[in-house]
Design a protein around this motif. Structure first.
Motif, PDB file in Angstrom:
ATOM      1  N   GLU A 123       0.917  -1.547  -0.330  1.00  0.00           N
ATOM      2  CA  GLU A 123      -0.302  -0.144   0.191  1.00  0.00           C
ATOM      3  C   GLU A 123       0.167   1.465   0.258  1.00  0.00           C
ATOM      4  O   GLU A 123       0.705   2.153   1.198  1.00  0.00           O
ATOM      5  CB  GLU A 123      -0.611  -0.248   0.929  1.00  0.00           C
ATOM      6  N   MET A 124       1.698   1.291  -0.432  1.00  0.00           N
ATOM      7  CA  MET A 124       2.898   2.394  -0.578  1.00  0.00           C
ATOM      8  C   MET A 124       1.851   3.448  -1.880  1.00  0.00           C
ATOM      9  O   MET A 124       1.028   3.384  -2.955  1.00  0.00           O
ATOM     10  CB  MET A 124       4.147   2.270  -1.614  1.00  0.00           C
ATOM     11  N   PRO A 125       2.108   4.492  -2.165  1.00  0.00           N
ATOM     12  CA  PRO A 125       1.973   5.563  -2.955  1.00  0.00           C
ATOM     13  C   PRO A 125       2.378   5.425  -3.924  1.00  0.00           C
ATOM     14  O   PRO A 125       3.393   5.150  -4.800  1.00  0.00           O
ATOM     15  CB  PRO A 125       2.226   7.169  -2.475  1.00  0.00           C
ATOM     16  N   ALA A 126       1.977   5.563  -5.007  1.00  0.00           N
ATOM     17  CA  ALA A 126       1.860   5.171  -6.571  1.00  0.00           C
ATOM     18  C   ALA A 126       3.500   5.858  -6.454  1.00  0.00           C
ATOM     19  O   ALA A 126       4.069   5.170  -7.493  1.00  0.00           O
ATOM     20  CB  ALA A 126       0.832   5.966  -7.706  1.00  0.00           C
ATOM     21  N   LEU A 127       4.071   6.710  -6.739  1.00  0.00           N
ATOM     22  CA  LEU A 127       5.140   7.580  -6.864  1.00  0.00           C
ATOM     23  C   LEU A 127       6.600   6.065  -6.472  1.00  0.00           C
ATOM     24  O   LEU A 127       7.314   6.257  -6.855  1.00  0.00           O
ATOM     25  CB  LEU A 127       5.426   8.809  -6.248  1.00  0.00           C
ATOM     26  N   VAL A 128       6.577   6.211  -4.768  1.00  0.00           N
ATOM     27  CA  VAL A 128       7.045   5.188  -4.463  1.00  0.00           C
ATOM     28  C   VAL A 128       7.131   3.546  -4.661  1.00  0.00           C
ATOM     29  O   VAL A 128       8.526   3.256  -4.576  1.00  0.00           O
ATOM     30  CB  VAL A 128       6.817   5.417  -2.471  1.00  0.00           C
ATOM     31  N   ALA A 129       5.965   3.656  -5.385  1.00  0.00           N
ATOM     32  CA  ALA A 129       6.309   1.906  -5.703  1.00  0.00           C
ATOM     33  C   ALA A 129       7.216   2.060  -7.240  1.00  0.00           C
ATOM     34  O   ALA A 129       7.393   0.666  -6.940  1.00  0.00           O
ATOM     35  CB  ALA A 129       4.069   1.577  -6.832  1.00  0.00           C
ATOM     36  N   VAL A 130       7.091   3.065  -7.943  1.00  0.00           N
ATOM     37  CA  VAL A 130       7.619   3.108  -8.835  1.00  0.00           C
ATOM     38  C   VAL A 130       8.925   3.204  -8.665  1.00  0.00           C
ATOM     39  O   VAL A 130      10.141   2.211  -9.560  1.00  0.00           O
ATOM     40  CB  VAL A 130       7.215   4.052  -9.984  1.00  0.00           C
ATOM     41  N   MET A 131       9.336   3.885  -7.687  1.00  0.00           N
ATOM     42  CA  MET A 131      10.608   3.985  -7.294  1.00  0.00           C
ATOM     43  C   MET A 131      11.221   2.353  -7.336  1.00  0.00           C
ATOM     44  O   MET A 131      12.126   2.236  -6.823  1.00  0.00           O
ATOM     45  CB  MET A 131      10.924   4.829  -5.836  1.00  0.00           C
ATOM     46  N   MET A 132      10.510   1.778  -6.309  1.00  0.00           N
ATOM     47  CA  MET A 132      10.382   0.533  -5.922  1.00  0.00           C
ATOM     48  C   MET A 132      10.964  -0.290  -6.562  1.00  0.00           C
ATOM     49  O   MET A 132      11.555  -1.251  -6.707  1.00  0.00           O
ATOM     50  CB  MET A 132       9.594   0.332  -4.476  1.00  0.00           C
ATOM     51  N   CYS A 164      13.707   3.562 -18.422  1.00  0.00           N
ATOM     52  CA  CYS A 164      13.126   2.766 -19.141  1.00  0.00           C
ATOM     53  C   CYS A 164      12.143   2.033 -17.751  1.00  0.00           C
ATOM     54  O   CYS A 164      11.343   1.934 -17.755  1.00  0.00           O
ATOM     55  CB  CYS A 164      13.137   1.698 -19.731  1.00  0.00           C
ATOM     56  N   ALA A 165      12.516   2.016 -17.207  1.00  0.00           N
ATOM     57  CA  ALA A 165      11.886   0.820 -15.789  1.00  0.00           C
ATOM     58  C   ALA A 165      11.097   1.422 -14.903  1.00  0.00           C
ATOM     59  O   ALA A 165       9.531   1.416 -14.698  1.00  0.00           O
ATOM     60  CB  ALA A 165      13.108   0.354 -14.505  1.00  0.00           C
ATOM     61  N   PHE A 166      11.721   3.054 -14.898  1.00  0.00           N
ATOM     62  CA  PHE A 166      10.530   4.742 -13.902  1.00  0.00           C
ATOM     63  C   PHE A 166       9.009   4.367 -15.680  1.00  0.00           C
ATOM     64  O   PHE A 166       8.008   4.008 -14.921  1.00  0.00           O
ATOM     65  CB  PHE A 166      11.373   6.019 -15.009  1.00  0.00           C
ATOM     66  N   VAL A 167       9.574   4.737 -16.565  1.00  0.00           N
ATOM     67  CA  VAL A 167       8.004   4.048 -17.551  1.00  0.00           C
ATOM     68  C   VAL A 167       7.173   3.477 -17.310  1.00  0.00           C
ATOM     69  O   VAL A 167       5.978   2.935 -17.380  1.00  0.00           O
ATOM     70  CB  VAL A 167       8.305   4.386 -19.295  1.00  0.00           C
ATOM     71  N   GLY A 168       8.342   1.975 -17.307  1.00  0.00           N
ATOM     72  CA  GLY A 168       7.407   1.338 -17.263  1.00  0.00           C
ATOM     73  C   GLY A 168       6.351   0.787 -16.358  1.00  0.00           C
ATOM     74  O   GLY A 168       5.578   0.270 -15.915  1.00  0.00           O
ATOM     75  N   GLY A 169       6.834   1.160 -15.201  1.00  0.00           N
ATOM     76  CA  GLY A 169       6.502   1.191 -13.465  1.00  0.00           C
ATOM     77  C   GLY A 169       5.104   2.003 -13.631  1.00  0.00           C
ATOM     78  O   GLY A 169       4.207   1.624 -13.498  1.00  0.00           O
ATOM     79  N   TRP A 170       5.093   3.098 -14.763  1.00  0.00           N
ATOM     80  CA  TRP A 170       3.839   4.145 -14.633  1.00  0.00           C
ATOM     81  C   TRP A 170       2.799   3.353 -15.441  1.00  0.00           C
ATOM     82  O   TRP A 170       1.611   3.522 -14.720  1.00  0.00           O
ATOM     83  CB  TRP A 170       4.172   5.820 -14.686  1.00  0.00           C
ATOM     84  N   ALA A 171       3.675   2.675 -16.376  1.00  0.00           N
ATOM     85  CA  ALA A 171       2.196   2.017 -17.329  1.00  0.00           C
ATOM     86  C   ALA A 171       1.746   0.465 -16.543  1.00  0.00           C
ATOM     87  O   ALA A 171       0.644   0.196 -16.000  1.00  0.00           O
ATOM     88  CB  ALA A 171       3.200   1.064 -18.361  1.00  0.00           C
TER      89      ALA A 171
ATOM     90  N   HIS B  70       6.104  12.085   2.781  1.00  0.00           N
ATOM     91  CA  HIS B  70       5.584  12.960   2.213  1.00  0.00           C
ATOM     92  C   HIS B  70       5.352  12.833   0.822  1.00  0.00           C
ATOM     93  O   HIS B  70       7.447  13.544   0.431  1.00  0.00           O
ATOM     94  CB  HIS B  70       6.606  13.889   2.936  1.00  0.00           C
ATOM     95  N   VAL B  71       5.475  12.192   0.003  1.00  0.00           N
ATOM     96  CA  VAL B  71       6.214  11.699  -1.387  1.00  0.00           C
ATOM     97  C   VAL B  71       6.066  12.865  -2.323  1.00  0.00           C
ATOM     98  O   VAL B  71       6.712  12.606  -2.807  1.00  0.00           O
ATOM     99  CB  VAL B  71       4.420  10.845  -1.871  1.00  0.00           C
ATOM    100  N   GLY B  72       5.009  14.450  -1.718  1.00  0.00           N
ATOM    101  CA  GLY B  72       5.348  15.187  -2.345  1.00  0.00           C
ATOM    102  C   GLY B  72       6.532  15.733  -2.181  1.00  0.00           C
ATOM    103  O   GLY B  72       7.864  16.950  -2.946  1.00  0.00           O
ATOM    104  N   PHE B  73       7.883  15.565  -1.231  1.00  0.00           N
ATOM    105  CA  PHE B  73       9.023  15.869  -1.673  1.00  0.00           C
ATOM    106  C   PHE B  73      10.266  15.324  -2.629  1.00  0.00           C
ATOM    107  O   PHE B  73      10.941  15.697  -3.090  1.00  0.00           O
ATOM    108  CB  PHE B  73       9.774  15.364  -0.032  1.00  0.00           C
ATOM    109  N   VAL B  74       9.764  14.412  -2.883  1.00  0.00           N
ATOM    110  CA  VAL B  74      10.227  13.307  -3.938  1.00  0.00           C
ATOM    111  C   VAL B  74      10.243  14.394  -5.351  1.00  0.00           C
ATOM    112  O   VAL B  74      10.739  14.315  -6.035  1.00  0.00           O
ATOM    113  CB  VAL B  74      10.054  11.729  -4.036  1.00  0.00           C
ATOM    114  N   TRP B  75       8.677  14.730  -5.525  1.00  0.00           N
ATOM    115  CA  TRP B  75       8.772  15.281  -6.630  1.00  0.00           C
ATOM    116  C   TRP B  75       9.301  16.273  -6.820  1.00  0.00           C
ATOM    117  O   TRP B  75       9.539  16.460  -8.122  1.00  0.00           O
ATOM    118  CB  TRP B  75       6.962  15.404  -6.954  1.00  0.00           C
ATOM    119  N   GLY B  76       9.323  16.936  -6.032  1.00  0.00           N
ATOM    120  CA  GLY B  76       9.980  18.357  -5.263  1.00  0.00           C
ATOM    121  C   GLY B  76      11.457  18.504  -6.011  1.00  0.00           C
ATOM    122  O   GLY B  76      12.025  18.785  -6.614  1.00  0.00           O
TER     123      GLY B  76
END
Lengths: 212, 212, 212
Positions: A123-132, A164-171, B70-76
């Protein structure tokens, strides 16, 4: 080794097998180029194969690790290193940078997909999931390069790799929002990541040069 | 992003914002000097900004991490890297070692204070709390330098840096023993650390040379 | 510092003291050779001494760390670094690679035994327990070398080092299967590891060279 409850779990398991072998080989080749001894080869292969996933699990506080649950994999890596060393010596096989591209590209896509999936389950936020996903795919290689005393290739070779992994993660994440079935999100991440990487190498895309 | 229950929590939050930007910039400048690509710049900036705090939270077994809450920080950070790259290219801005001193000094004091506070909340002994402050302040930069294949600047430039955070941490702990209010201990740590660092640079203090 | 419930716990404690001093000294010597300042010397000594055990505890999710439970050790390391720096400067003592061999060999055996014991207490599979012994013994030195911007000595000097801990770990595991008393498994691991390492150095054993 446990049985699988659903076909999807089997698919994910097979993905992790294939990606693990690919990344371990990239570690063996790097270690050979640095003329490490057998211990160095095994450790660097292990770190390249499991380092990204282990770092992800450390950050997400997930235990036990993949290689603790499936100890057979560790024996497999040790066997792979022994075979690779014998084979390379017998055949005077000179591992080139070119030989590292294909296993790297496949492993990247596979690992990113698994990483996004684990992070979403936590249950991580979307951006963190892509980072993972990115960490799972890229940091095995980063730790491999740090141990071999090199600036990580992922950071300075100016060819799109982590991107590439970053884009793939968002897909993957996008399809999850649309409530696509699990096998489809997994497949999308793998195809987009590995496809973009292949395209980038084929068309010789370059990240903009930093002129200062 | 959540609201703050007390003014003190707001202060701590603002401190972490300022320190994060300062450290991320030090990462961008280091990455630029090493001619990393955009991926390397973003990762090194991220590690410089969040590496110390993340390592502290790993060691103290605290979750979720600051940047997950605070995911906003990563976007920042990502935005900061993009802007910095464009700006540096436009203005032919050559980042110098001098340019890295100010953000480093401010970030060091701010992060040390936050680190000591988190460790004390986890009921660590005094020395460990000071070490956690030091890790929070210094290990972002250490991990940044390790990724860039340099001996960490904090270990070999012979100008007091980590020592300032060490003294500042003890100032914080001392005031806690006297049951000073939380904002005062925080302020003391920041002022002592950043002040000592400034003084050390201004008076050109040198750590004793190791002659062997 | 707490009291010990059994003589065995006392033995394990004494082992950890001896191994910690040995490894910290190897860190001091490496830092001196790299001409780090006092901060670098202390951090590298600390990482060499506690890095392996801390990484093991992170991977096994065990808290609190040894050096958090026994803060006296951290003070001891700081004192050791101060004394070593003064002594080396006074006596124009040039630390050589030879001087690093003995403390390394002793520390390796001691740490491997402790690592296997902790992993077995956490009910890890045998191979993972042996790996944890190896990580405890070897990764303090690996992290020390990474911080000092060297390829880890354990990976490329072609003399058996980690392999000794690997064999020693299996000796420990084997005796556990035979339900040998705890002091015996511990002793076996230490004697086998340190003995093999000594033998390897004395007879000048070399790991096979990787010819490509």
């Amino acid at each position: 080794m446990s049985w699988f409850e659903t076909p999807f779990e089997l698919l994910r398991y097979l993905l992790e097998v294939a990606a693990t072998i690919a990344f371990a080989l990239s570690g063996v080749i790097m270690a050979a180029r640095k003329r490490l001894d057998i211990v160095g080869v095994c450790v660097v292969a292990f770190v390249a194969a499991f380092g990204g996933g282990t770092l992800r699990d450390l950050l997400l506080d997930q235990r036990p690790f993949f290689w603790v649950r499936h100890v057979g994999f560790v024996w497999g890596i040790l066997a792979l290193c022994a075979v690779a060393m014998l084979f390379m010596r017998q055949h005077h096989f000179q591992p080139t940078e070119r030989a590292m591209l294909l296993p790297d590209a496949i492993g990247l896509g596979l690992f990113a997909a698994v990483g996004v999936d684990v992070a979403c389950a936590a249950e991580m936020p979307a951006l963190v999931a892509v980072m993972m996903g990115l960490i799972t795919g890229v940091f095995g290689g980063v730790l491999r390069d740090v141990l071999c005393n090199e600036i990580p290739q992922a950071f300075n070779d100016h060819r799109p790799y982590a991107l590439c992994a970053f884009v793939g993660g968002w897909a993957d994440i996008g399809l999850r929002q649309l409530e696509a079935p699990a096998w489809l999100t997994l497949l999308a991440c793998v195809v987009v990541t590995a496809g973009l990487r292949g395209l980038a190498l084929w068309r010789n895309w370059q990240l903009p040069i930093w002129r200062v």
